[in-house]
Design a protein around this motif. Structure first.
Motif, PDB file in Angstrom:
ATOM      1  N   LYS A   5      -0.961 -10.710   3.495  1.00  0.00           N
ATOM      2  CA  LYS A   5      -0.389  -9.906   2.419  1.00  0.00           C
ATOM      3  C   LYS A   5      -0.556  -8.412   2.689  1.00  0.00           C
ATOM      4  O   LYS A   5       0.347  -7.618   2.428  1.00  0.00           O
ATOM      5  N   MET A   6      -1.698  -8.069   3.175  1.00  0.00           N
ATOM      6  CA  MET A   6      -1.931  -6.655   3.475  1.00  0.00           C
ATOM      7  C   MET A   6      -0.985  -6.191   4.561  1.00  0.00           C
ATOM      8  O   MET A   6      -0.453  -5.090   4.485  1.00  0.00           O
ATOM      9  N   ALA A   7      -0.777  -6.938   5.567  1.00  0.00           N
ATOM     10  CA  ALA A   7       0.138  -6.565   6.644  1.00  0.00           C
ATOM     11  C   ALA A   7       1.535  -6.418   6.093  1.00  0.00           C
ATOM     12  O   ALA A   7       2.285  -5.515   6.464  1.00  0.00           O
ATOM     13  N   GLU A   8       1.878  -7.301   5.170  1.00  0.00           N
ATOM     14  CA  GLU A   8       3.222  -7.233   4.589  1.00  0.00           C
ATOM     15  C   GLU A   8       3.366  -5.974   3.768  1.00  0.00           C
ATOM     16  O   GLU A   8       4.409  -5.313   3.791  1.00  0.00           O
ATOM     17  N   LEU A   9       2.327  -5.600   3.022  1.00  0.00           N
ATOM     18  CA  LEU A   9       2.379  -4.382   2.208  1.00  0.00           C
ATOM     19  C   LEU A   9       2.513  -3.143   3.083  1.00  0.00           C
ATOM     20  O   LEU A   9       3.267  -2.223   2.786  1.00  0.00           O
ATOM     21  N   GLU A  10       1.742  -3.095   4.134  1.00  0.00           N
ATOM     22  CA  GLU A  10       1.815  -1.950   5.044  1.00  0.00           C
ATOM     23  C   GLU A  10       3.194  -1.867   5.663  1.00  0.00           C
ATOM     24  O   GLU A  10       3.732  -0.784   5.857  1.00  0.00           O
TER      25      GLU A  10
END
Length: 762
Positions: A5-10
């Protein structure tokens, strides 16, 4: 999961950022795109950004292609039009080129003219700037030139004002110029130069007024004398006027060498030379004789330069030094009046200058400074006058000095200086003046008495008679009835002495004038001085003449007559003093004249001298007596020496007719008693140890001659046989001797009897 999820947000955030940057690139000016691109390279996703950029470019290319396909025909038409326009543009270009060539060819002269105009404009602008600068600089230069001119012409105070104006008004406007800086640097030097030059002028001024103080003082004293003369004209003092009237009468009636013997004649009456000046003549003031501008200039200059106190101290110090020099009297000042006059002129000149400075210099000197100088001057002046006046033995010079001191005091009093001490000192000089008068009049009296002939004054006519009466107050009705020629009972020294006493009184009065004394003080001074003249000088002169060896009986008799008349004239001297002083003799504390006592004493001395001289003459005759005490027979008459003696006494007593009765009677009685006593001594002296009856009879003849003289009344006024009583003792002795001789003669009839010394004692 979370990591995914964090990678997707970035990834989403990066895509959004890239989208924003692309929009900025599309909407931002190319010149400002640098910071945007830097933000791409600062990140780590520039690869992905490039991909997005390529994708965006392809999208725009497809849109452009679509748009071009939609407007293609219009595009073709536009190109065709442009081709036509290009042909026309080429033609226009050629025309413009030709026109430009022609214009360039034609405008060369104009360009040259424009260049010249440009240069002219530039020059005009430079000239205008130069004029503006010169407009600022010229007043500075003019003021500096004016400053130099004023200094050259020694107008130092205006020069200082110009310098102040130049420094504070003109130089600040052009301070960035080099010549102004030079001027600014020279200003302190110019100030010092002005100070030095103005101080030099002040020194010259001080030296000048030191040399001209005499003239300034003389002028001021002349002004004071003129003012005093004017005041006297406006209001004449009655006493002074009366005195002058009496003086005129005395001088007019004076004769018998009175003028020649008077020590106070009109030409040396003590009036100063300045009184001979024309009162109407305009006398210049101190400000007219002295140029005070150097003092004012120097004062203003030092005031402007902030050194006023220094200047004031210097000025006062120098003037104090000059004051000490002025107040130092010359060693021979007492010899002449000019010495005193020059001394006073210098002092007056000094203080006239200081008074003028006080009232015109606005504080250069103040009243305290002037008062201090005056106190010093007053003390030194009074000390100098006391010293030098003590050497003066001439009353004329003392009187002139007094008048000069009064004028000196009046002059300075007119300038506001207190002079009471000077008038107090004049009272001291008055005593000295009185002493010198007494000494001089003593000589005058001696000359009068020595030159007198001691004979009654003969008058041959009415004119001479009235002249003598005008000189001496004498009234004798019997003498007036006598025909001319006739004689006054007194000799010439009576009117001479009387007039000289009046001259002395006038001399005393002259000194008292202008001393601000009351009439009572003047009267008292005159009376005291006159008393000294009578009781000391005249009395001594009379006593000297009376006691003199060569003064005969005739002279002594005339002296008694003269002193009698002078004694009677004392009341007229009293009236004379009253008239000139307006002080009645009845006033309280009024001094009385001692003339009566003086003349009485002189007369008594003369009487005693007459008695003594008569006795001496009798003794001289008796020395001629040569009795022969052993004579057998007497002579037929009285002895020759006694006859001569009686004749001398008769002639002498005949001269006594003008003497007071008691004087003549006393002289006669004294002579007779002395003769009786002397004859008795001849008879009873120790050397006569024996005598004869004939000698006694001769002596009896002599005694009878004396008695006959006494009975004849040689001097009137004796009652009965009063004068014969002088010989009663002699007659008694002679009678006893005669009786004894007769008795012895009867006792010894056979031989001449001898009377020895023992029988005389019995």
């Amino acid at each position: 999961m979370e990591r995914g999820k964090m990678a997707e947000l970035e990834s989403l955030e990066t895509a959004a950022e890239h989208e924003r940057i692309l929009r900025e690139i599309e909407s931002t000016d190319t010149a400002c795109i640098g910071p945007t691109l830097r933000s791409v390279y600062d990140g780590e996703e520039h690869g992905r950004f490039m991909e997005k950029l390529e994708a965006r470019i392809r999208n725009h290319d497809r849109e452009i292609e679509k748009m071009c396909n939609f407007h293609y025909q219009g595009f073709v038409d536009s190109i065709t039009e442009l081709l036509k326009v290009r042909g026309e543009a080429q033609k226009l270009k050629h025309q413009v080129t030709d026109t430009n060539r022609k214009l360039q060819s034609e405008g060369k002269e104009l360009v040259v003219a424009m260049e010249e105009l440009k240069q002219c404009r530039l020059q005009q602008r430079n000239i205008s700037a130069t004029v503006d600068k010169l407009t600022l600089c010229l007043p500075v230069l003019e003021m500096y030139s004016k400053l130099r001119e004023q200094m050259t012409s020694k107008r130092h105070y205006p020069a200082l004002k110009t310098l102040e104006h130049l420094e504070h008004t003109y130089l600040p406007q052009v301070s960035h110029y080099r010549f102004c800086k030079i001027m600014v640097d020279n200003i302190p030097k110019l100030r010092e130069e002005i100070k030095d030059v103005s101080m030099s002028d002040l020194k010259d001024f001080l030296e000048s007024i030191r040399k001209h103080s005499d003239k300034i003082g003389e002028t001021a004293m002349k002004q004071a004398q003129q003012q005093r003369n004017l005041d006297n004209i406006v209001s004449q003092h009655p006493r002074i006027g009366g005195g002058k009237k009496y003086k005129k009468d005395v001088c007019a009636s004076s004769d018998l060498e009175v003028k020649n013997t008077s020590p106070m004649s009109e030409q040396d009456s003590g009036i100063l030379d300045v009184e001979d000046e024309d009162d109407d003549e305009e006398v210049p003031g101190a400000q007219d004789l002295v140029d005070f501008s150097p003092v004012y200039r120097c004062l203003h200059i030092y005031s402007v330069l902030g050194a006023r106190e220094t200047f004031e101290n210097y000025y006062r110090k120098q003037r104090r030094k000059q004051a000490r020099l002025v107040l130092q009297p010359p060693s021979n000042m007492h010899e002449t009046l000019d010495g005193y006059r020059k001394y006073f002129n210098q002092i007056v000149g000094f203080f006239v200058v200081e008074d003028h400075i006080l009232h015109t210099s606005q504080g250069l000197v103040n009243r305290a400074y002037i008062d201090e100088l005056w106190e010093m001057a007053l003390s030194k002046t009074i000390a100098a006058l006391r010293t030098h006046s003590s050497y003066c033995s001439d009353p004329n010079l003392v009187l002139d000095l007094k008048n000069l001191i009064v004028l000196f005091a009046d002059t300075l009093q007119g300038y506001g200086f207190p002079v009471n001490q000077l008038f107090d000192m004049l009272l001291e000089i008055r005593d000295q003046y009185s002493d010198t008068l007494l000494k001089k009049w003593s000589g005058v009296f001696r000359n009068i008495l020595d030159s007198d002939n001691y004979s009654p004054i003969p008058v041959a006519n009415e004119e001479l008679y009235k002249k003598i009466i005008g000189q001496f107050p004498f009234q004798d009705p019997e003498l007036e009835k006598q025909p001319f020629p006739k004689k006054f009972p007194f000799s010439e020294f009576v009117p001479k002495v009387y007039n000289q006493i009046k001259e002395f009184i006038y001399a005393c009065l002259k000194f008292s004038e202008d001393l601000h004394l009351s009439s009572t003080e003047v009267d008292d001074m005159i009376r005291k001085s006159t008393n000294l003249l009578l009781t000391r000088m005249l009395s001594n002169c009379l006593q000297t003449v009376i006691k003199r060896r060569n003064t005969g009986l005739t002279e002594l008799v005339q002296i008694i007559i003269n002193t009698t008349h002078l004694e009677k004239s004392c009341k007229f001297l009293e009236e004379f003093i009253t008239n000139i002083t307006n002080v009645l003799p009845e006033t309280v504390h009024t001094t009385k004249l001692y003339g009566t006592t003086t003349f009485k004493d002189a007369r008594h001395a003369a009487e005693e001298e007459i008695y003594t001289n008569l006795n001496q003459k009798i003794d001289q005759f008796l020395q001629l007596a040569d009795y022969d005490w052993m004579a057998a027979e007497p002579g037929s008459k009285a002895s020759d020496y006694l006859v001569d003696l009686i004749a001398f006494l008769r002639s002498t007593f005949a001269v006594f007719t003008h003497l007071p009765g008691k004087v003549a009677q006393t002289a006669c009685m004294s002579a007779c008693k002395h003769l009786s006593t002397s004859l008795m001594q001849l008879l009873l002296e120790a050397e006569v140890r024996q005598l004869t009856l004939g000698a006694l009879q001769q002596f009896n003849l002599d005694v009878e001659e004396c008695e006959q003289f006494a009975r004849s009344g040689p001097v009137p006024g004796f009652q009965g046989d009063t004068l014969q009583l002088a010989f009663i003792d002699l007659r008694q002795v002679e009678f006893e001797c005669s009786f004894l001789s007769s008795f012895l003669q009867n006792l010894y009839t056979e031989e001449p009897w001898m009377l020895n010394a023992d029988s005389q004692g019995q």
